[in-house]
Design a protein around this motif. Structure first.
Motif: not given
Lengths: 520, 358
Positions: B227, A108-111, B223-224, A119, B221, B232
């Motif tokens: 993203s 996930f690039p933003d996390l 956000y995941g 996650m 999640e 995901a």
């Protein structure tokens, strides 16, 4: 569950005699009409590192996706500890203790890096709140063990491919994996990083996990693995102890086909050099690629998927930029990064993916066939359907395109006939150099040989042909010379007389000419 | 797996091999700073606007004026909080204006039909109407896999149509203040320590949503999903369920906004909330919520809502025609997008420098 001890598997320490953790029995999986897996089988034991090898398209990645719960098998069974299980989705595969490191990192690039790793499994405080400090600490501890200096709080965006892969490895390591699947994880890693990865794989194995390692690099396979399973055309071929096998044997089993007589390349006396490529380099993709192609010659670029073959021809044609080197056509230097100039100089490129790059699927056969010449055919800026039709009719006759009507959309044609339309479109520009990328992918056998006959005939008429192909029989049957690309470098130039499956495969897998020499 | 691994010195790599530069350590702090910069930027714009307006018209900061401003901002803020949850998952809900209208009319009707209904029940009923609308949106998006832009464009008209149909088939085309119970009407003007209660409701909503998004696994999640949807799926996130939840919560909040609307304006017809959907998306985007999902905070979106509302009231005070508001909002969106892009490029360049090895 994150801190749970290892499941009670005997620490067989790589001897390969542990109990069977995960097994695939007679698994089949089709996508449309294409059977990716047909009766595949695999048996992973606790405390064992198991290699899965096979040619491009042998079904390895599909098998990985079955294990990961991405694809459900059409037939056959998946057994976990001897019990049939349904890995309905990736979450189910995870719950079963299967960790997968994909060829392409899936982050996930933003996390943040730490969130990427944990996650869905973040350490919690009371009330199911995420323990941010604990999260960063656990991540830091993981990185320390892996010897990686990354900030757990930085976002995954902007990480190099190698760093992304290390994050993936940390992720797999962080959860209670009983089975670790690694799908060509080393492609983007340097020597040191590969060593780190292997250290992790070995310690997992020593603690009783099963490791499945997929790679084209035989030195790594033999270095790490206890047993080797070979697949071909979606089928299981063999499973043996690594110590009972040699690289040559493995290669032979991977290829394992007779070179058929489907490929009627006629002998042509090559003429002048028409395409000269010197020192072509695109940083991180390919480097110092030099070769010549003469009129009347068919030169094949062979190698594994991802070796950089398509990228090289795309750079030659000017679709992709390059950092250094030069391309000359009929002695004249070609401007880089300018496909229009390449076309004007007499190069034609039939791309790899005809649906995406070669054809406008909704347009008619005649429109598609004349798309490259629409300016020449236009009168006063207007195209007349009659001119288009006449032009298209001529070419479809020459190439024996089987279409209902020329005004039908090209999407109604079979794959082979679509490919002929793409060829017609480019041949009508009367090129001196024809580059074809995977010319017969997804085409039935009959049409395939027609395409081959056509290419051979064009070469006989004096066209210089550069063919990128992943199908060894096609390469060996058609090419006057085989240029082997491995990891962005031209590693071998094998003339027709000396080209066989072993020599090409060994060079392509980076075994170098030393082994190839011995084999000869 | 961790237990046995810690016992052995796995991968004991020589220091010179193990360590690229240590500067990689500060990447996280850098990002934190940029996020703060982003939100401070909106705050600065807001302060600037207020100062300029006060200079032009000192009465702009009078108690009543500020209270009116906060009341107007409250409704937009609640909508923006919900919309943020949806946008973060790489979706969008264009139906919120219509949901607001439907919920406002429904809660108004409830109070007319059963005047004794406690305010709490009215609020819950409005939220329930919104949640059902959100459930419908979310189910079509998550189960049928239709892009949310198209689905909610459809329900934008469908819900509004339902609202009109309902109003015209009953004998109440308009519900007026006289029809509403006084207990409910007093809510619109109620204050706590001088601050309008409706605004406090919005603040509570923002804090709750912000806390949820930051602190709970399912929040992360979301956000995941926005993203990297494919990642995901591969990492076992129940994508459909989470997206559905985001739509339901957003619907419920739009329902709540409907009740707040009823309490504030006390005159309800079928045009309530018309056109609000784009204003809400604008507030989120101006507030730094990435329209393609994965990043942004509800606090930023709330600041964006406050800024857009303030522009609406400040321009007339500055002697500008209120019609300039739309132009100003447009300029602000473009500026926000340009700022985000610039920050992103800068960040990428600096992070790449840190990641580069040897």
């Amino acid at each position: 569950m994150d801190h749970a001890p290892v499941p009670s598997a005997p620490p067989a320490a790589g001897s390969g005699d542990g109990t069977v953790v995960l097994a695939l029995e007679d698994v089949g999986k089709s996508f449309g009409a294409v059977a990716a897996l047909r009766g595949a089988q695999l048996e992973l034991r606790a405390g064992e590192a198991h290699a899965l090898v096979g040619e491009n398209g042998a079904g390895k990645s599909t098998l990985v996706k079955v294990l990961a719960g991405v694809h459900g098998p059409d037939t056959g069974r998946v057994l976990l500890d001897g019990q049939p299980v349904t890995l309905a989705d990736p979450a189910a595969a995870r719950a079963a203790g299967i960790a997968v490191i994909y060829q392409e990192p899936t982050l996930f690039p933003d996390l943040s890096v730490a969130e990427n790793i944990f996650m869905g499994r973040q350490p919690l405080l009371s009330g199911r709140r995420i323990d941010r400090r604990g999260l960063a600490e656990r991540c830091r501890a993981l990185f320390e063990r892996l010897g990686v200096a990354l900030d757990p709080d930085r976002p995954a965006r902007g990480l190099s491919i190698a760093d992304q892969q290390m994050v993936e490895i940390a992720k797999a390591l962080s959860f209670d994996a009983r089975v670790l699947v690694m799908d060509e994880p080393t492609a983007a890693l340097s020597g040191v990083e590969v060593e780190r990865l292997f250290a992790v794989a070995r310690s997992l194995r020593a603690s009783g996990a099963a490791v499945l390692f997929i790679s084209h690099r035989f030195d790594e396979v033999f270095d790490l693995c206890d047993r080797i399973t070979v697949m071909r055309d979606g089928q299981w071929v063999s499973t043996d102890l690594a110590r009972d096998l040699t690289v040559d044997q493995v290669v032979r089993r991977m290829v394992g086909r007779e070179v058929s007589s489907l490929f009627p390349k006629t002998e042509v006396e090559p003429g002048e050099v028409v395409l000269e490529v010197r020192g072509l380099t695109r940083r991180g993709v390919f480097s110092d690629v030099s070769f010549d192609v003469r009129a009347g010659e068919i030169v094949a670029l062979a190698g594994l998927v991802g070796a950089g073959r398509s990228e090289i021809v795309r750079a030659v044609f000017g679709i992709d930029p390059y950092d250094a080197g030069s391309v000359r056509v009929s002695g004249k230097a070609l401007k880089k990064g300018d496909p229009a100039a390449a076309m004007a100089a007499g190069i034609a490129l039939v791309p790899e993916d005809r649906r995406q790059q070669g054809l406008v699927m909704e347009l008619s056969v005649e429109r598609n066939a004349t798309l490259t010449r629409r300016w020449e055919l236009a009168k006063g800026g207007l195209l007349s359907s009659r001119t288009e039709r006449a032009e298209a009719a001529e070419w479809s006759k020459r190439l024996q395109v089987k279409a209902g009507k020329l005004s039908d959309p090209v999407s109604t044609l079979s794959g082979g006939n679509q490919q002929k339309v793409v060829l017609a479109k480019w041949l009508s520009t009367e090129p001196t150099v024809l580059i074809v990328d995977e010319p017969t992918r997804g085409i039935d056998v009959g049409t395939k040989s027609e395409v081959h006959r056509l290419l051979s005939q064009l070469a006989a008429e004096g066209l210089a042909v550069v063919m990128v192909s992943s199908e060894l029989p096609e390469v060996l049957g058609m090419a006057d010379r085989v240029l082997v690309v491995s990891e962005g470098r031209l590693v071998d130039d094998i003339p027709r007389a000396r080209a066989d499956e072993d020599s090409v495969m060994l060079a392509a897998t980076g075994q170098g000419s030393s082994i190839a020499e011995v084999a000869r | 797996m961790s237990a046995p691994l810690t016992e052995q010195p796995a991968a004991p790599l020589p220091e010179e091999l193990a360590g690229p530069e240590r500067s990689g350590r500060r990447g996280g702090a850098l990002v934190q700073r940029l996020v703060v910069v982003r939100e401070l930027g909106i705050l600065a714009a807001l302060v600037l606007l207020v100062v300029a307006t006060v200079i032009a018209n000192p009465r702009f900061l009078s108690g009543q004026n500020v209270r009116d401003l906060l009341l107007s901002a409250a409704i937009l803020t609640v909508l923006a909080a919900g919309q943020t949850m949806v946008i973060i998952t790489r979706n969008v809900d264009l139906s919120v204006g219509s949901v607001l209208g439907l919920s406002a009319y429904a809660s108004g009707t409830l109070m007319v039909v059963a005047p004794g209904t406690p305010v709490v029940v009215v609020v819950l009923a409005g939220m329930a109407v919104g949640a059902v609308c959100g459930l419908l949106n979310g189910a079509i998006v998550a189960v049928a896999g239709v892009p949310s832009l198209v689905v909610t464009l459809g329900t934008l008209y469908a819900f509004r149509g339902l609202d009109s149909l309902w109003a015209s088939s009953s004998d109440r085309l308009q519900i007026n203040a006289a029809d509403l119970p006084s207990g409910f009407k007093s809510l619109g003007g109620a204050r706590l320590l001088g601050v309008p209660v409706l605004f406090l409701v919005a603040v509570v909503v923002v804090v709750l949503v912000g806390y949820y998004l930051r602190t709970f696994r399912s929040g992360r999640e979301l956000y995941g999903i926005g993203s990297a949807p494919e990642a995901a799926r591969l990492s076992g996130i129940p994508v459909g369920k989470r997206v559905l939840t985001a739509f339901v919560v957003n619907g419920a909040l739009a329902g709540l906004a409907g009740v707040l609307y009823a309490a504030r304006f006390q005159t309800l017809d079928t045009t309530a909330g018309t056109g609000q959907e784009l204003f809400v998306v604008a507030a989120a985007v101006v507030g730094g919520v990435a329209i393609f999902g994965g990043s942004g905070s509800v606090y930023g979106a709330a600041l964006g809502a406050l800024l857009l509302t303030t522009i609406g009231t400040a321009l007339p005070q500055l002697g500008l025609d209120p019609f300039w508001r739309d132009a100003a909002v447009g300029a602000l969106i473009l500026a926000a997008i340009a700022l985000d892009r610039a920050l992103q490029l800068r960040l990428a360049a600096r992070l790449r420098g840190r990641s580069a090895r040897r």
